[in-house]
Scaffold this motif. Structure first.
Motif, short mmCIF file in Angstrom:
data_model
loop_
_atom_site.label_atom_id
_atom_site.label_comp_id
_atom_site.label_asym_id
_atom_site.label_seq_id
_atom_site.Cartn_x
_atom_site.Cartn_y
_atom_site.Cartn_z
N ARG A 113 13.36 4.10 9.09
CA ARG A 113 12.43 4.22 7.97
C ARG A 113 11.09 3.58 8.32
N VAL A 114 11.15 2.42 9.00
CA VAL A 114 9.93 1.74 9.39
C VAL A 114 9.11 2.62 10.33
N ALA A 115 9.76 3.21 11.32
CA ALA A 115 9.03 4.04 12.29
C ALA A 115 8.38 5.23 11.61
N ARG A 116 9.09 5.88 10.70
CA ARG A 116 8.53 7.05 10.02
C ARG A 116 7.38 6.65 9.10
N GLY A 117 7.57 5.57 8.34
CA GLY A 117 6.49 5.13 7.44
C GLY A 117 5.26 4.69 8.20
N ASN A 118 5.44 3.94 9.30
CA ASN A 118 4.29 3.50 10.11
C ASN A 118 3.53 4.68 10.70
N GLU A 119 4.29 5.68 11.13
CA GLU A 119 3.64 6.85 11.73
C GLU A 119 2.75 7.57 10.71
N ILE A 120 3.29 7.78 9.50
CA ILE A 120 2.49 8.47 8.46
C ILE A 120 1.28 7.62 8.07
N PHE A 121 1.52 6.30 7.92
CA PHE A 121 0.42 5.42 7.51
C PHE A 121 -0.70 5.41 8.54
N LEU A 122 -0.33 5.22 9.82
CA LEU A 122 -1.36 5.15 10.86
C LEU A 122 -2.14 6.45 10.97
N LYS A 123 -1.45 7.56 10.76
CA LYS A 123 -2.15 8.85 10.84
C LYS A 123 -3.27 8.92 9.82
N HIS A 124 -2.99 8.54 8.57
CA HIS A 124 -4.01 8.58 7.52
C HIS A 124 -5.02 7.45 7.69
N PHE A 125 -4.58 6.32 8.15
CA PHE A 125 -5.48 5.19 8.31
C PHE A 125 -6.55 5.48 9.36
N ARG A 126 -6.16 6.10 10.46
CA ARG A 126 -7.09 6.34 11.55
C ARG A 126 -7.89 7.61 11.39
N GLU A 127 -7.46 8.47 10.45
CA GLU A 127 -8.23 9.69 10.22
C GLU A 127 -9.34 9.50 9.20
N THR A 128 -9.35 8.37 8.52
CA THR A 128 -10.40 8.12 7.53
C THR A 128 -11.69 7.73 8.24
N SER A 129 -12.73 7.66 7.45
CA SER A 129 -14.03 7.27 8.01
C SER A 129 -14.01 5.79 8.37
N THR A 130 -15.02 5.41 9.10
CA THR A 130 -15.08 4.00 9.51
C THR A 130 -15.27 3.08 8.33
N ASP A 131 -15.78 3.62 7.20
CA ASP A 131 -15.94 2.79 6.01
C ASP A 131 -14.59 2.66 5.32
#
Length: 651
Positions: free
Chosen positions: A444-462
């Motif tokens: 569960r941790v691996a799946r949640g981290n993967e989804i979170f990082l995808k959205h976190f890094r796709e956002t703007s620098t702000d």
């Protein structure tokens, strides 16, 4: 990709335990049993009669002979048989031909049985197998004492009668005519005791008549109370003929009187008082051979005379009358000449004393048995029986443990072993629970981290766009881009919880409005909050891992403790029973080792799982450390405090 990576790690982590289990099952899986004589009997064991050099070392011919089978708790499961042993069956090596047998003693409470089994055409210098079947509570008793002995066996006394004359178990019914006291603890169960005065009288039976030059085999187990000169074991006379077997100061002898001519065997070593020995002789034609404990002790170049009178055990025969004693056979002698007429010479045996000591297993046959037959009886009935007879493990007709070693081992485990195995079973359950719990959590941790990082890094620098509040959950919603299912998965991610803790600190600082800028001290404060969150998440990742370390280190030692105690109990039981053959020791030792196997069974999977989980936890911890650094950097970029606005605010 993350799921693919996880599957690859899981395959490497669990291939070893899976292979271990497969190999263990291959070794312990029950072997297919040979053809079964009768499926109504649930248990059987092979009995090996070894007449070769590795066993009794018999090279002479043997032939058909009764074998004494001693059963005790070390080689037989009395609880699985009928209470009276009525379900015992003996089958030849072909597993088809039933063998005649009878029971001399069967005590299921004390765990002791003495059974005589007729084995046909026993071969010298090799291993001969028979089968013992039991475990059929509905089976009728099928003993056949008369069939156990061939027609040439004229008399067999087991002396297992108390207060009654010794009974002949052969078909000839040559039971004793007098009673002698019983002797407990004889060489084979119960024996008889002779006091040197009272004799055990044999019947005057036509079947026991000895013809001149005829064949005969005679055997008896004896234990002298003390050495004595001319002690008579057996005597029989008729007129000027007689036969005596005795011990002269411990040296066995056979004496034949034929027509007043006396011949006695000479030679042989003296036997010790207080110990059991077999005395036997065979007669054929003009040759008599004397055996002590199965070995030839002396020979006598004489044949048996004709004898039809009564025989006795333990006392000498009365002196025979001579023609000189008959008053009608000769004229009267003058009184003055009476002193000049010598009295008739008495036989040495006639003046001998009776035997004082214990006796057991008396047998007479009307043929001269071969030397191999005599030696096999001496070894098979005596204290060295373990050289001749050995017992295999039990085999069962059905069930998972049928015919396999695993079932035999488990049935031999003692109570202390089961206690240790029970503790190890609890430890194994806990360790497997930890494995399943940690692996599912890390998934569960691996799946949640993967989804979170995808959205976190796709956002703007702000980073301020990530901090929009969800009206229902009061959590960052990533600009409303996440679905409910993804949001649930993200909530299980440590990175999300770290992000949420950082976002909460930022919102606290802007709760009163004003410039949306953070000082370096505020950023350091947020990092401290994230570091504390990192520690909590690490503790959550390592939760219950200590149970695996306990299983790894404690399982083998606990198993070793059970093995040591089991071995101690096994050797104590062997010492108490006095049976030191390998078949009595091996099941107990094998059962004691089950505890060690159980300990390793707990430790080995736990070791593999611990290493696998440690690597995955380390990966997640590294991912959190990288995220904290990345998150703080983006906070510093998004909420930088320029010099000019600071001055204006100060003015």
């Amino acid at each position: 990709m993350s799921l693919l990576r996880f599957g690859s790690r899981r395959g490497h982590g669990f291939s070893a335990p899976v292979m271990f289990v497969l190999v263990l099952l291959a070794v312990l899986w029950p072997k297919p049993a040979a053809a079964w004589w009768n499926d109504q009997w649930t248990l059987r064991k092979k009995i090996t009669i070894d007449t070769g050099q590795s066993g009794a070392g018999i090279s002479d011919a043997i032939g058909t002979t009764p074998i004494l089978v001693r059963l005790h708790v070390g080689n037989f499961r009395f609880g699985a048989a009928k209470e009276d042993g009525g379900d015992l069956r003996f089958v030849a090596a072909d597993d088809k031909t039933p063998l005649k047998h009878h029971v001399e003693k069967y005590d299921s409470l004390l765990g002791e049985a003495l059974i005589w089994v007729s084995v046909a055409d026993l071969k010298p210098g090799t291993k001969n197998d028979i089968w013992l079947y039991y475990g059929n509570q509905k089976a009728p008793t099928a003993v056949d004492a008369k069939g156990t002995y061939d027609p040439d066996t004229l008399l067999v006394y087991h002396f297992n009668d108390r207060g009654t004359p010794a009974q002949d178990v052969t078909a000839w019914a040559n039971s004793a005519q007098t009673v002698v006291p019983a002797a407990d603890g004889a060489i084979i169960g119960q024996g008889a005791r002779l006091d040197g005065q009272t004799a055990l009288t044999l019947p005057n039976s036509p079947s026991l008549v000895v013809a001149e030059g005829g064949e005969l085999t005679w055997s008896l187990w004896v234990k002298m109370t003390a050495t004595q000169p001319g002690a008579v074991l057996f005597s029989r006379s008729e007129g000027a003929n007689g036969l005596t077997v005795g011990l002269d100061n411990g040296v066995a002898f056979v004496e034949v009187v034929s027509g007043g001519n006396t011949q006695r065997s000479a030679g042989g070593a003296a036997i010790a008082a207080g110990t059991w020995h077999q005395i036997a002789f065979t007669a054929k034609g003009s040759q008599i051979t004397l055996y002590v404990d199965g070995a030839q002790a002396a020979t006598l170049a004489a044949g048996l005379p004709t004898m039809t009178g009564v025989a006795q055990l333990g006392a000498g025969a009365p002196a025979a009358a001579t023609p000189a004693a008959d008053a009608t056979a000769a004229p009267a002698t003058p009184a003055g000449d009476a002193a000049q007429t010598p009295p008739p010479a008495a036989s040495p045996a006639a003046a001998a004393a009776g035997f004082a000591g214990d006796i057991d297993e008396f047998q007479i046959a009307k043929v001269a048995r071969p030397a191999g037959f005599i030696k096999l009886a001496a070894i098979g009935q005596g204290p060295d029986q373990a050289k001749l007879i050995s017992f295999s493990v039990d085999e069962e007709t059905s069930g998972w443990f049928s015919g396999g070693y695993f079932g035999v081992i488990l049935r031999s485990v003692t109570l202390d072993g089961w206690v240790v195995i029970g503790l190890l079973a609890i430890m194994a359950f806990i360790s497997w629970y930890v494995m399943v719990d940690r692996i599912s959590y890390l998934n569960r941790v691996a799946r949640g981290n993967e989804i979170f990082l995808k959205h976190f890094r796709e956002t703007s620098t702000d980073i301020s766009g990530l901090l929009q509040l969800d009206s229902q959950e009061n959590d960052p919603s990533f600009g409303g881009e996440l679905a409910a299912k993804q949001r649930k998965a993200i909530h299980a991610a440590p990175l999300y919880r770290l992000f949420a803790a950082g976002a909460q600190e930022i919102r606290k600082r802007f709760a009163g409005g004003g410039y949306r800028r953070l000082s370096p001290q505020a950023i350091q404060s947020i990092r401290a909050v994230l570091d504390s969150g990192f520690v909590r998440e690490s503790q959550r990742l390592n939760r219950l891992m200590v149970m695996l370390t306990i299983a790894i280190s404690g399982g083998p030692f606990l198993g070793l403790l059970g093995t040591v105690v089991g071995v101690m109990i096994t050797f104590a039981a062997i010492a108490a029973s006095g049976d030191v053959n390998v078949n009595a020791i091996a099941p107990g030792i094998a059962a004691a080792l089950v505890a060690t196997v159980a300990g390793l069974g707990v430790a080995i999977p736990s070791l593999f799982a611990y290493n696998y989980l440690t690597i995955r936890i380390k990966d997640v911890s590294s991912e959190m450390q990288v995220f904290v650094d990345e998150f703080i950097t983006r906070i510093a970029e998004s909420y930088e405090l320029p010099d000019e606005p600071v001055k204006q605010a100060a003015e």
